[in-house]
Design a protein around this motif. Structure first.
Motif, PDB file in Angstrom:
ATOM      1  N   GLN B 149       0.932  -1.479   0.071  1.00  0.00           N
ATOM      2  CA  GLN B 149       0.085  -0.064   0.013  1.00  0.00           C
ATOM      3  C   GLN B 149       0.880   1.266   0.025  1.00  0.00           C
ATOM      4  N   MET B 153       0.836   4.001  -2.707  1.00  0.00           N
ATOM      5  CA  MET B 153       0.836   5.682  -2.369  1.00  0.00           C
ATOM      6  C   MET B 153       1.497   6.349  -3.086  1.00  0.00           C
ATOM      7  N   TYR B 156       0.653   7.033  -6.437  1.00  0.00           N
ATOM      8  CA  TYR B 156      -0.714   7.718  -6.606  1.00  0.00           C
ATOM      9  C   TYR B 156      -0.134   9.202  -6.348  1.00  0.00           C
ATOM     10  N   GLU B 251      -5.551  12.841   1.402  1.00  0.00           N
ATOM     11  CA  GLU B 251      -5.338  11.781   0.689  1.00  0.00           C
ATOM     12  C   GLU B 251      -5.038  10.647   1.680  1.00  0.00           C
ATOM     13  N   ILE B 253      -5.712   6.857   3.436  1.00  0.00           N
ATOM     14  CA  ILE B 253      -6.757   5.960   3.697  1.00  0.00           C
ATOM     15  C   ILE B 253      -7.480   6.301   5.111  1.00  0.00           C
ATOM     16  N   THR B 274     -10.083  11.753  -0.060  1.00  0.00           N
ATOM     17  CA  THR B 274     -10.107  10.440  -0.711  1.00  0.00           C
ATOM     18  C   THR B 274      -9.787   9.411   0.300  1.00  0.00           C
ATOM     19  N   SER B 276      -8.003   5.085  -0.130  1.00  0.00           N
ATOM     20  CA  SER B 276      -7.906   3.772  -1.032  1.00  0.00           C
ATOM     21  C   SER B 276      -8.895   2.786  -0.179  1.00  0.00           C
ATOM     22  N   PHE B 386      -5.266  -1.222  -5.805  1.00  0.00           N
ATOM     23  CA  PHE B 386      -5.132  -0.288  -4.572  1.00  0.00           C
ATOM     24  C   PHE B 386      -6.017   0.815  -5.112  1.00  0.00           C
ATOM     25  N   ILE B 388      -8.411   4.268  -5.370  1.00  0.00           N
ATOM     26  CA  ILE B 388      -8.597   5.168  -4.599  1.00  0.00           C
ATOM     27  C   ILE B 388      -9.934   5.918  -4.978  1.00  0.00           C
ATOM     28  N   CYS B 399     -14.276   6.844  -8.490  1.00  0.00           N
ATOM     29  CA  CYS B 399     -13.023   6.146  -8.194  1.00  0.00           C
ATOM     30  C   CYS B 399     -12.025   7.225  -8.936  1.00  0.00           C
TER      31      CYS B 399
END
Lengths: 303, 415
Positions: B149, B153, B156, B251, B253, B274, B276, B386, B388, B399
């Motif tokens: 993750q 990230m 992302y 951003e 989780i 946001t 994930s 993954f 988001i 999404c």
């Protein structure tokens, strides 16, 4: 930008005002009846959820359909409802067991846990948030001196806190009915000898304490969020504040609330958020050792 | 193997006699919307399997146990499931600390455990990675562990940089096991990509006053906060940010924010945040199974208590885990863990299942993360399972990453 000491001081003052609202009702009930009301946190929670029920349509319970009242209407209604709930708690349960501290202790914690279950059942464990300041009535943030971006709801909470404290002060010093509360908390036998109906005083105290908890709860929910466990932390906070301030002393609770509020905010800012709660506990232990009756407390003598 | 078999009391579950029904034990915090969703999808999976003739012609049952997110409760519930209810497999567990608390008991009994909620890599590396034979009945079919993750990230963040030019970030995380990879690896990884780490804080999971944290973020002048909150409920953070009309991105989780009605519950304060989440909040076809599954969930639970629109991430993973188990049992021809755990393990490791949260394969014995969910990668090597999602204005959930699954472009906060 928010930075440095002014911001810390203002944040601390705002949060302390909320802490004072949380603690005063707790201390009053202890002062008058010698009852440790562990359901006090549940009354705070009731404030938040009753407000949600009145002002937002995200939860509903049977019989009473949720509605979307204007905040200016929903707020006082929520406070009255919590005051009545508090009164009922006394009238239906506590007054029959209050002579036995252990049973009272258990009864009120059972009420608190039951309240959690009721909230879980009807509102779920999801987080509910709400805004207390109606759109367009006030800006959502305001600037105070060098500090900008202060939430209006916190400032309103501060003002309401002091108005409530002021009204309470007038009530317990200027009116017979209020003075009876103060007399009973000083010495129950003395109050009885001067013709005070102690039972009525206790019931009234629960009503007033409930109203304060209602106010505190609505603002607590607005500045954090409403969840089924939201009562736990404020209850422990009320404990700490009341012990430090002196059990039963309204003035002590206010001073201690500000002491704790400033201490927590300062520690959080300068030592790190993880230390926020610890110093309050250290202070609690010191007070218990050095000044067991608290800052403004008297030696207790409940016969 | 023989040492394990000796530990199983009375050939529990399908153990000794290998007769049905096949019983699945589901462990989750059932008072949490996350657990509610997981419970419902477990029921959905079991009902669908039953309608299609069960597993190897045996009936299938599921028994739910509430961990309350508490390691102690989870231990006694796991014992109840294995010893009293004689389950043949366990699925679930959300909090990594809970998963790790039941690990030794589960290893001793040998009952397969398929984790669907907790992401700490240490759940793999410190148990099955350390002593394969002891813990080989452990599997995780999703989510990908938080080391992957963290890597995802960074990809992302590159995407956000391309989109908005963001180049300084504030890192906030739960002070908890699952966040360790983020705290350990993200700062270095962001630095390597040339970004500025403006703030880095692990927060006490009981935090109740976010004002100082928000002030720190504002002071740091970060373009976006990357926060990892599974324990912390950051709703007050979002409310304060919205009221102050702060424009840094949020951003990372946020498990609380995966509630399908979250935008409504927060009166829109969640807008632009946001998170994930496995399954992408049911917004997009991660695989061809995703949207039909979400549709079926929506239909079946339309009149139930929340969460109604879709389950939260754990629900997607639980549904997949039960189907993965079914296929493995049928492939290996056994669910008799007391006598043939190796057969079950072998069959599980052959998994190549098109699930609702993604294509599911498991790492083998010699991998860095044995029996853990494989990350899926696109042609450029970017991790693709993954997804988001972002709350966009008017409560729309979209999404926004990765691009092949995106239903909308990521929006920069403007108030």
């Amino acid at each position: 930008m928010l930075s440095g000491l002014p911001a810390v001081l203002i944040n601390a003052a705002l949060i302390s005002a909320l802490y004072a609202l949380i603690a005063i009702g707790f201390t009053m009930i202890f002062g008058v009846g010698g009852v440790l009301n562990l359901a006090h946190g549940a009354l705070l929670m009731a404030g938040a959820y009753v407000y949600l029920l009145l002002a937002r349509d995200t939860i509903s319970v049977p019989v009473f359909e949720s509605m979307t009242l204007h905040p200016l209407l929903a707020f006082p209604l929520a406070v009255v409802i919590v005051a009545v709930l508090s009164y009922l708690l006394y009238a239906v349960i506590v007054q029959f067991v209050e002579d036995n501290p252990v049973v009272t202790f258990l009864a009120t914690i059972v009420v608190a846990l039951a309240a959690t279950e009721v909230v879980l059942h009807y509102a779920g464990s999801a987080t509910h948030t709400y805004t207390l300041i109606p759109d367009g009535m006030l800006p959502s943030t305001i600037d105070i001196g060098p500090v900008d971006g202060i939430l209006t709801v916190d400032v309103v909470g501060f003002v309401v806190s002091w108005i409530s404290i002021g009204l309470l002060w007038v009530y317990v010093t200027k009116t017979d009915s209020g003075r009876a509360i103060r007399a009973t908390s000083m010495t129950e036998r003395g109050a009885q000898l001067t013709g005070v109906n102690v039972h009525a005083v206790r019931a009234r105290t629960w009503l007033v304490a409930g109203a304060l908890a209602g106010i505190g709860g609505v603002f607590l929910g607005a500045s954090t969020s409403a969840t089924p466990n939201m009562w736990l932390h404020p209850l422990s906070l009320a404990f700490i504040i009341v012990v430090i301030g002196g059990i039963g002393s309204i003035k002590g609770s206010i001073v201690a609330a500000y002491l704790i509020g400033f201490l927590q905010t300062g520690v959080g800012e300068y030592l790190g958020q993880n230390f926020r709660g610890i110093l309050s506990l250290v202070l609690l232990v010191i007070v218990l050792f050095v000044l067991p009756q608290g800052l403004f407390g008297r030696e207790f003598d409940h016969e | 193997m023989s040492t394990l078999a000796g530990c199983v009391p009375g050939g529990g579950g399908g153990g000794g006699d290998a007769e049905g029904p096949i019983t699945i034990g589901h462990l989750a915090p059932l008072q949490n919307p996350l657990g509610v969703g997981s419970k419902r999808t477990a029921n959905m999976a079991v009902d669908q399997i039953s309608e299609n003739g069960g597993i190897m012609d045996e009936e299938v049952d599921v028994i739910h146990a509430d961990t309350e997110g508490n390691p102690g409760t989870a231990e006694s519930e796991a014992e109840r499931l294995v010893i009293e209810e004689e389950v043949d497999v366990m699925v679930g567990t959300f909090v990594s600390e809970v998963t790790q608390a039941i690990m030794d008991f589960v290893a001793q009994e040998g009952v397969p455990l398929i984790v669907t909620g907790s992401a700490a890599p240490s759940t793999v590396t410190e148990f099955i990675g350390d002593d394969y034979d002891q813990y080989k009945n452990f599997f995780r079919t999703g989510p990908i562990n938080s080391n992957f993750q963290a890597e995802a990230m960074v990809n992302y963040v590159n995407h956000l940089n391309e989109l908005h030019g963001w180049d300084s970030f504030a890192l906030l995380a739960d002070d908890a096991a699952w966040c360790q990879p983020f705290v350990d690896t993200l700062p270095g990884a962001l630095d390597e990509e040339g970004y500025d780490l403006a703030l880095n804080q692990s927060l006490n999971i009981n935090i109740d006053d976010f004002s100082p944290v928000i002030n720190d973020v504002v002071e740091s002048d970060a373009d976006a906060v990357i926060r990892f909150f599974a324990h912390i409920n950051a709703s007050p953070f979002l409310v304060e940010r919205a009221q102050r009309e702060l424009t840094f991105g949020i951003e990372g989780i946020h498990v609380t924010g995966m509630h399908p009605a979250y935008a409504q519950l927060t009166e829109g304060a969640a807008t632009y945040e946001t998170t994930s989440q496995s399954g992408g909040g049911g917004t997009t076809d991660i695989t061809e199974e995703t949207l039909p599954f979400v549709e079926a969930y929506r239909e079946r639970f339309a009149d139930s208590d929340p969460p109604v629109g879709h389950p939260m991430y754990m629900g997607f993973n639980t549904y997949d885990a039960i189907n993965v188990y079914k296929e493995a049992v049928e492939r290996g021809g056994t669910w008799d863990y007391a006598n043939d755990l190796d057969g079950i393990v072998e069959a599980m490791l052959e998994t190549d299942h098109t699930g609702v949260a993604g294509q599911i394969q498991l790492y083998g014995q010699d991998a860095e993360y044995p029996h853990d969910a494989m990350e899926t990668r696109d042609d450029e090597g970017t991790i693709s399972n993954f997804p988001i999602t972002q709350w966009q204005p008017q409560g729309a959930l979209e999404c926004v990453y990765p691009e092949q699954h995106a239903t909308a472009e990521h929006m920069e906060p403007t108030w």
